[in-house]
Design a protein around this motif. Sequence first.
Motif, PDB file in Angstrom:
ATOM      1  N   ARG A 162      46.282  35.421  40.770  1.00  0.00           N
ATOM      2  CA  ARG A 162      47.451  36.187  40.468  1.00  0.00           C
ATOM      3  C   ARG A 162      47.599  36.510  38.916  1.00  0.00           C
ATOM      4  O   ARG A 162      47.073  35.702  38.352  1.00  0.00           O
ATOM      5  CB  ARG A 162      48.940  35.293  40.688  1.00  0.00           C
ATOM      6  CG  ARG A 162      49.266  35.242  42.166  1.00  0.00           C
ATOM      7  CD  ARG A 162      50.061  34.039  42.458  1.00  0.00           C
ATOM      8  NE  ARG A 162      49.612  32.780  42.482  1.00  0.00           N
ATOM      9  CZ  ARG A 162      48.729  32.092  43.287  1.00  0.00           C
ATOM     10  NH1 ARG A 162      48.552  32.681  44.413  1.00  0.00           N
ATOM     11  NH2 ARG A 162      48.486  30.657  42.831  1.00  0.00           N
ATOM     12  N   PRO A 163      48.105  37.612  38.539  1.00  0.00           N
ATOM     13  CA  PRO A 163      48.144  37.965  37.176  1.00  0.00           C
ATOM     14  C   PRO A 163      49.153  37.169  36.458  1.00  0.00           C
ATOM     15  O   PRO A 163      49.914  36.614  36.858  1.00  0.00           O
ATOM     16  CB  PRO A 163      49.017  39.348  37.465  1.00  0.00           C
ATOM     17  CG  PRO A 163      49.656  39.498  38.436  1.00  0.00           C
ATOM     18  CD  PRO A 163      48.956  38.549  39.546  1.00  0.00           C
ATOM     19  N   TRP A 209      43.689  40.562  42.759  1.00  0.00           N
ATOM     20  CA  TRP A 209      44.702  41.348  42.545  1.00  0.00           C
ATOM     21  C   TRP A 209      44.398  42.521  41.793  1.00  0.00           C
ATOM     22  O   TRP A 209      45.080  43.659  42.141  1.00  0.00           O
ATOM     23  CB  TRP A 209      45.986  40.325  41.867  1.00  0.00           C
ATOM     24  CG  TRP A 209      45.490  39.909  40.488  1.00  0.00           C
ATOM     25  CD1 TRP A 209      44.806  39.127  40.099  1.00  0.00           C
ATOM     26  CD2 TRP A 209      45.807  40.704  39.366  1.00  0.00           C
ATOM     27  NE1 TRP A 209      44.870  38.670  38.824  1.00  0.00           N
ATOM     28  CE2 TRP A 209      45.230  40.064  38.298  1.00  0.00           C
ATOM     29  CE3 TRP A 209      46.387  42.060  38.823  1.00  0.00           C
ATOM     30  CZ2 TRP A 209      45.122  40.279  36.879  1.00  0.00           C
ATOM     31  CZ3 TRP A 209      46.405  42.430  37.506  1.00  0.00           C
ATOM     32  CH2 TRP A 209      45.909  41.493  36.581  1.00  0.00           C
ATOM     33  N   VAL A 210      43.329  42.704  41.193  1.00  0.00           N
ATOM     34  CA  VAL A 210      43.090  43.918  40.505  1.00  0.00           C
ATOM     35  C   VAL A 210      42.296  44.687  41.501  1.00  0.00           C
ATOM     36  O   VAL A 210      42.634  46.025  41.657  1.00  0.00           O
ATOM     37  CB  VAL A 210      41.897  43.826  39.440  1.00  0.00           C
ATOM     38  CG1 VAL A 210      41.592  45.053  38.994  1.00  0.00           C
ATOM     39  CG2 VAL A 210      42.804  42.985  38.375  1.00  0.00           C
ATOM     40  N   LEU A 211      41.535  44.163  42.505  1.00  0.00           N
ATOM     41  CA  LEU A 211      40.619  44.946  43.470  1.00  0.00           C
ATOM     42  C   LEU A 211      41.941  45.473  44.476  1.00  0.00           C
ATOM     43  O   LEU A 211      41.583  46.552  45.079  1.00  0.00           O
ATOM     44  CB  LEU A 211      39.881  43.849  44.454  1.00  0.00           C
ATOM     45  CG  LEU A 211      38.657  43.367  43.448  1.00  0.00           C
ATOM     46  CD1 LEU A 211      37.737  42.576  44.305  1.00  0.00           C
ATOM     47  CD2 LEU A 211      37.820  44.632  42.958  1.00  0.00           C
ATOM     48  N   TYR A 233      34.206  47.873  37.164  1.00  0.00           N
ATOM     49  CA  TYR A 233      35.143  47.735  35.925  1.00  0.00           C
ATOM     50  C   TYR A 233      35.969  48.607  36.180  1.00  0.00           C
ATOM     51  O   TYR A 233      36.017  49.575  37.159  1.00  0.00           O
ATOM     52  CB  TYR A 233      34.167  47.882  34.979  1.00  0.00           C
ATOM     53  CG  TYR A 233      34.915  47.853  33.632  1.00  0.00           C
ATOM     54  CD1 TYR A 233      34.809  46.671  32.941  1.00  0.00           C
ATOM     55  CD2 TYR A 233      35.397  48.972  32.762  1.00  0.00           C
ATOM     56  CE1 TYR A 233      35.289  46.361  31.873  1.00  0.00           C
ATOM     57  CE2 TYR A 233      35.945  48.888  31.696  1.00  0.00           C
ATOM     58  CZ  TYR A 233      35.968  47.402  31.067  1.00  0.00           C
ATOM     59  OH  TYR A 233      36.500  47.473  29.967  1.00  0.00           O
ATOM     60  N   VAL A 234      37.430  48.354  35.628  1.00  0.00           N
ATOM     61  CA  VAL A 234      38.481  49.478  35.617  1.00  0.00           C
ATOM     62  C   VAL A 234      38.157  50.573  34.808  1.00  0.00           C
ATOM     63  O   VAL A 234      37.684  50.117  33.677  1.00  0.00           O
ATOM     64  CB  VAL A 234      39.775  48.630  35.351  1.00  0.00           C
ATOM     65  CG1 VAL A 234      40.986  49.605  35.435  1.00  0.00           C
ATOM     66  CG2 VAL A 234      39.779  47.357  36.352  1.00  0.00           C
ATOM     67  N   SER A 235      38.341  51.760  35.120  1.00  0.00           N
ATOM     68  CA  SER A 235      37.919  52.814  34.446  1.00  0.00           C
ATOM     69  C   SER A 235      38.788  53.020  33.265  1.00  0.00           C
ATOM     70  O   SER A 235      39.908  52.623  32.826  1.00  0.00           O
ATOM     71  CB  SER A 235      38.359  54.179  35.344  1.00  0.00           C
ATOM     72  OG  SER A 235      38.233  55.183  34.661  1.00  0.00           O
ATOM     73  N   LEU A 236      38.002  53.382  32.118  1.00  0.00           N
ATOM     74  CA  LEU A 236      38.601  53.649  30.975  1.00  0.00           C
ATOM     75  C   LEU A 236      39.511  54.712  30.966  1.00  0.00           C
ATOM     76  O   LEU A 236      40.517  54.673  29.856  1.00  0.00           O
ATOM     77  CB  LEU A 236      37.491  53.533  29.723  1.00  0.00           C
ATOM     78  CG  LEU A 236      37.013  55.032  29.827  1.00  0.00           C
ATOM     79  CD1 LEU A 236      37.550  56.277  29.180  1.00  0.00           C
ATOM     80  CD2 LEU A 236      35.084  54.849  29.265  1.00  0.00           C
ATOM     81  N   GLY A 237      39.484  55.337  31.879  1.00  0.00           N
ATOM     82  CA  GLY A 237      40.518  56.644  31.707  1.00  0.00           C
ATOM     83  C   GLY A 237      42.026  56.172  32.063  1.00  0.00           C
ATOM     84  O   GLY A 237      42.803  57.012  31.822  1.00  0.00           O
ATOM     85  N   CYS A 238      42.279  54.788  32.596  1.00  0.00           N
ATOM     86  CA  CYS A 238      43.512  54.301  32.843  1.00  0.00           C
ATOM     87  C   CYS A 238      43.690  53.414  31.862  1.00  0.00           C
ATOM     88  O   CYS A 238      44.647  52.410  32.174  1.00  0.00           O
ATOM     89  CB  CYS A 238      43.812  54.088  34.146  1.00  0.00           C
ATOM     90  SG  CYS A 238      42.754  52.816  34.811  1.00  0.00           S
TER      91      CYS A 238
END
Length: 555
Positions: A162-163, A209-211, A233-238
């Motif tokens: 959880r965040p 929760w990120v996935l 990895y979460v994209s740097l674009g966001c």
Amino acid sequence: MALNLATQVGPLCGTPVVVDTGSVARVDQQSGPMAAWKQQPAGEQNLRCRIQKSAEQEEIDVTLPMSPGRPPLLMGAQPDLLVADKEAVKLEEAAVVMEHLGGGGGSVKGVPVFVMMPLDTVKPGGRLNRRKAINASLMALKNAGVEGVMIDVWWGLVEKDRPGEYDWRGYDELLDTARRIGLKVQAVMSFHQCGGNVGDTVMISLPQWVLEEMDKDPDLAYTDQWGCRNYEYVSLGCDMVPVLKDRTPIQCYADFMRAFRDHFAPLLGTTIVVRDSSGNGSCRRAEVPFLSRIERNLEVPRNRLKAAAEKAGKMEWGNGGPTDAGAYNDWPEDTSFFRHDGGWNGPYGEFFLSWYSQMLLDHGERILSSATSVFDSAQVKISVKVAGIHWHYGTSSHASELTAGYYNTRYRDGYLPIARMLGRHGAVFNFTCVEMRDGEQPGEAACKPEELVRQVAAAARDARVELAGENALSRYDEAALEQILNTAARGAEEKMAAFTYLRMGPDLFQPDNWRRFVAFVKNMTEGRGEQCRELLEREADRSVYATVPKVQSSN
């Protein structure tokens, strides 16, 4: 943001360790750090990704073709490389390392040595893995003169379910063990997935929760021109878009760093460290490995590309990346864009590669600013880990570096802008592949790791930032250790601030490997230069007999 230098920890098994019986040294087959290491199960061997052709078609799983020795090309979701490149370009991570060098750092005359811990040192569920092996190994490292160890603090373990809920239990135990033994700890905040590639034995995903958010919006993942997505990895674009439970990724990283700072505040001045680049025990640092590629279809970077093209007066340049850069298994000279007289050196190539690399630099600025803000009151110093991408360095285009976002070619220095960015934040430039020699590499790949390291060192000097180093591959041989000494401790200009050795595990404690390593540490830390090799080996022998502790069984 960044290139992950993580490497697999191979099968772990018992091995002989020399122990002192009084007058005659003997080999004990069942004791020492080696005997405490358990064999670990192998992980998933194939990289898999998901492709969705259109809204009407269902998502399918594919396995990308594996082709060792082929360079990564633009827009790739996961490059296929030989081991040397896989170590350097495993995929984007963001990491921050806290450092405070207490009393121990000031006594080092030469270059202080740290040792990387196994990737799975902390188990899912917040427990320390292989307690007895860890304890025995850390005591051996301390007695050998090692300054400290480096440990990945995995986002996917600590904030897993959880965040905003952080579980530090396994790291509490490790840091307490290090404090008791007297070692410093480089704590690397690792915001990337661990494992999932060929040869990996450890798998730690992003937080669940990120996935889940990435499943809802697949554009949060890196995506190539064929629609293949990578979830490491979460994209740097966001970076600045509130896509993770009403927080931006940058906010998530900053909150994680802040939680770490607050939880381990009592240790920040004594145990939690990273070797400061001046090597004198005077400061702390946070370390951020660099990320490496841009996605195709996320709205934010697409709009930025269009805006840059409009500013350049070339609207057609805003439609996407090069279409003639080839596919995963193509060599640079077989593509129109990367060949020696290709489009990379033309007006459009210069436009796109400048925009592409600036996206990476902007991401770096955001991460570094967040880390500085979090640790400013704790006098934290920032350090950025940059991958040593030496494949095709000897060509005109430097295709492998270009695909990673490093705009470095025969005619342009791509590392000076990175070094200047670090200088603006008072950061350390941490570079890898320090152990490699040009002559060890396959000729057809035009690898030049020694030239690359020299270029990076020059950029760091020009920008007046400190330089630290790592080895990219697990090496225990004399040639590799001598190369590290020549590069890090005996450089013509100046020595490196610190060196981190990859990696602690059963192979390191093999008697011959351990003997060479102890001599290497003495040479690095005591600044002995060209002192008699026989004297160092005799001292290493005595250290092996005296420092390898007995451990009868693993936990």
